[in-house]
Design a protein around this motif. Structure first.
Motif, short mmCIF file in Angstrom:
data_model
loop_
_atom_site.label_atom_id
_atom_site.label_comp_id
_atom_site.label_asym_id
_atom_site.label_seq_id
_atom_site.Cartn_x
_atom_site.Cartn_y
_atom_site.Cartn_z
N ILE A 58 -5.73 -10.33 -1.21
CA ILE A 58 -4.64 -10.96 -1.97
C ILE A 58 -3.31 -10.35 -1.55
CG2 ILE A 58 -3.70 -11.37 -4.27
CD1 ILE A 58 -6.53 -11.24 -5.36
N ASP A 59 -2.41 -11.20 -1.08
CA ASP A 59 -1.08 -10.77 -0.65
C ASP A 59 -0.07 -11.11 -1.73
OD1 ASP A 59 1.02 -9.85 0.86
OD2 ASP A 59 1.21 -11.70 2.04
N LEU A 60 -0.28 -10.55 -2.91
CA LEU A 60 0.56 -10.85 -4.06
C LEU A 60 0.46 -9.67 -5.01
CD1 LEU A 60 2.23 -13.26 -5.31
CD2 LEU A 60 0.16 -13.82 -6.59
N GLU A 61 1.58 -9.08 -5.36
CA GLU A 61 1.57 -7.86 -6.17
C GLU A 61 1.50 -8.15 -7.67
OE1 GLU A 61 4.71 -5.21 -5.25
OE2 GLU A 61 4.10 -4.94 -3.14
N ASN A 62 2.31 -9.06 -8.13
CA ASN A 62 2.43 -9.29 -9.57
C ASN A 62 1.31 -10.18 -10.10
OD1 ASN A 62 4.82 -7.77 -9.63
ND2 ASN A 62 6.04 -9.59 -9.12
N TYR A 64 -0.36 -13.27 -12.08
CA TYR A 64 0.05 -14.68 -12.02
C TYR A 64 -0.82 -15.50 -12.97
CZ TYR A 64 1.84 -19.04 -10.16
OH TYR A 64 2.47 -20.25 -10.04
N GLU A 73 4.69 -23.77 -6.60
CA GLU A 73 4.53 -22.31 -6.66
C GLU A 73 3.05 -21.94 -6.75
OE1 GLU A 73 6.03 -18.40 -9.23
OE2 GLU A 73 6.43 -20.42 -9.98
N GLU A 76 1.51 -22.10 -3.39
CA GLU A 76 1.89 -20.97 -2.55
C GLU A 76 1.11 -19.72 -2.95
OE1 GLU A 76 3.76 -20.95 0.32
OE2 GLU A 76 3.32 -23.06 -0.06
N VAL A 77 0.84 -19.57 -4.23
CA VAL A 77 0.01 -18.45 -4.68
C VAL A 77 -1.40 -18.59 -4.11
CG1 VAL A 77 -1.15 -17.45 -6.71
CG2 VAL A 77 1.31 -17.92 -6.76
N LYS A 80 -1.89 -17.27 -0.73
CA LYS A 80 -1.91 -15.81 -0.59
C LYS A 80 -3.23 -15.18 -1.05
CE LYS A 80 3.10 -15.51 -1.02
NZ LYS A 80 4.25 -14.98 -1.80
N LYS A 227 -4.77 -12.80 -10.74
CA LYS A 227 -4.00 -13.89 -10.14
C LYS A 227 -4.51 -15.26 -10.59
CE LYS A 227 -1.97 -10.57 -7.90
NZ LYS A 227 -2.59 -9.37 -8.48
#
Length: 267
Positions: A58-62, A64, A73, A76-77, A80, A227
């Protein structure tokens, strides 16, 4: 097993699942209804991620959360979140069927959720998905001795037996534990493995984000849930069923969740 009237009566055993049926069967038997839907497939995939049979990058920190309608959006998530099939060793037939379904749907062992979502819009892919889902469900039933109406001494003719009703009450207490900040702090999971298992059990009852809010996000599985990965899987799989050729629709046994969502670009 433990049946508790309120949290003040709880002791450490409250964090033990009332029974050790598989995740899909737990959801089927003790959730809102006893229909087999795509959530059984999604839960199997969560378990395979937890076991390392499917790698999750997973290339997403926060954290979701998907809203009431899919947005650009959200897509796009999905891009990732990458899954890579790395199954090794012995698997149950239903697990093998789930992995084969993912391979067939994505034409690859590595894919992101956005790419899979787009594939779910293609009628030929959707038709194959329905066939593979049928095979998965057949394997799941066979492994668990479930014919859709009867299951051990818990369900008979689509109705919970006295024992089934009692166990359902105990599962309700376990759900309360999963959602309770006070109980979770008092009786926390003792390992990363137990933490992840509790999150998958929470997904059986659609409270996985609530449970994770009061637990650590410390594994690939919990990060996937963070996420909204479980919900995204259900959305993608339901979208595939929506795109099955109209002549084939109505022949299956699937009752979807989140089927109000559609993937942009769908037919």
């Amino acid at each position: 097993m433990l049946g508790l009237g309120n949290k003040n009566q709880a002791d450490e055993t409250i964090k033990n699942p009332p029974s050790y049926d598989s995740y899909p069967m737990t959801s089927i038997l003790f959730s809102k209804n006893n229909k087999i839907g795509v959530s059984a497939l999604s839960l199997t995939i969560l378990d395979l991620i937890d076991k390392g049979q499917i790698k999750c990058d997973i290339d997403l920190e926060n954290s979701y959360e998907v809203g009431k309608k899919l947005t650009a959006e959200d897509m796009e998530v999905m891009k990732k979140i990458t899954l890579r099939i790395a199954n090794k060793g012995e698997l149950k037939t239903s697990e093998t069927q789930a992995i084969n379904l993912l391979k067939n749907m994505n034409k690859n062992k590595k894919f992101n959720l956005k790419a899979m979502a787009k594939q779910s819009n293609i009628t030929a892919v959707a038709n194959k998905f329905e066939d593979d889902l049928n095979e998965f469900v057949s394997a799941l039933k066979s492994e668990n001795g479930y014919d859709g109406e009867n299951y051990n001494d818990i369900m008979h003719k689509s109705k919970l037996t006295s024992k089934g009703k009692q166990i359902k009450k105990e599962w309700k207490n376990f759900q309360n534990y999963l959602k309770s900040k006070d109980l979770t702090e008092k009786y926390p999971p003792e390992s990363d493995e137990e933490n992840s298992a509790q999150i998958i059990y929470a997904a059986c009852f659609d409270i996985e984000k609530d449970a994770l809010d009061i637990r650590e996000n410390n594994t690939s599985l919990t990060d996937f849930i963070d996420k909204d990965g479980y919900k995204l899987l259900n959305i993608i799989f339901n979208n595939a069923l929506l795109n099955v050729n109209k002549k084939r629709k109505g022949t299956g046994i699937f009752y979807g969740v989140n089927d109000k969502y559609t993937i942009p670009g769908g037919g």
